[in-house]
Design an enzyme around this catalytic site. Structure first.
Site, short mmCIF file in Angstrom:
data_model
loop_
_atom_site.label_atom_id
_atom_site.label_comp_id
_atom_site.label_asym_id
_atom_site.label_seq_id
_atom_site.Cartn_x
_atom_site.Cartn_y
_atom_site.Cartn_z
N ASP A 11 39.02 37.20 41.99
CA ASP A 11 37.90 38.18 41.55
C ASP A 11 37.04 38.47 42.55
OD1 ASP A 11 36.78 39.20 38.97
OD2 ASP A 11 34.93 37.93 39.93
N ILE A 12 36.70 39.66 42.59
CA ILE A 12 35.47 40.07 43.60
C ILE A 12 34.16 39.65 43.31
CG2 ILE A 12 34.43 42.00 44.96
CD1 ILE A 12 37.08 43.69 44.34
N GLU A 54 37.90 44.10 38.39
CA GLU A 54 37.82 43.56 39.95
C GLU A 54 38.65 42.37 40.07
OE1 GLU A 54 34.05 41.80 37.95
OE2 GLU A 54 35.04 43.83 37.85
#
Length: 133
Positions: A11-12, A54
């Site tokens: 996950d960003i 994301e």
């Protein structure tokens, strides 16, 4: 290489702030560059894709927990050191889960990786790979 497999959920970190500050076009570019970075680090037999928003999911056939954690850390460092041209380093957090006899189904495995990813976020842009929940 074994017969089992592991998955990595990435996950960003703080992605919403990228979209809010620089716009969705820049956010889309960051997503594409991260996808390219992931694809440049995985093996031909690994499968990577955008899981949603994301998040990215990587399936690593024949890979145990330490091997998947090592790959996740390599990807994490590569992304952290990449210049996205927005004035600061973009980071990711990653969770690893490995298919074992105790895992009842794929949904449980993905859930384990997701839980581990959020544990990694608690430690700020890291990799978490504990398989017990």
């Amino acid at each position: 290489m074994g017969t089992g497999f592991s998955i990595i959920m990435c996950d960003i970190d703080w992605f919403k702030s990228i979209n809010d500050k620089y716009g969705h076009t820049t956010g889309d570019r960051v997503l594409k560059e991260i996808a390219q970075s992931i694809n440049s680090r995985i093996r031909k037999i690994d499968i990577a894709g955008r899981w949603g928003g994301e998040e990215f999911l990587i399936v690593c056939p024949g890979t145990d927990t330490p091997g998947a954690a090592k790959l996740a850390e390599d990807i994490r460092k590569n992304i952290q050191n990449h210049s996205f041209g927005i004035g600061y380093n973009v980071t990711i957090s990653a969770g690893v889960a490995t298919y074992t006899a105790q895992v009842r189904n794929i949904e449980e495995l993905v859930n384990m990786a997701d839980i581990n990813m959020y544990k990694a976020k608690e430690h700020k842009n890291s990799v978490y790979s504990q398989n017990e929940q």
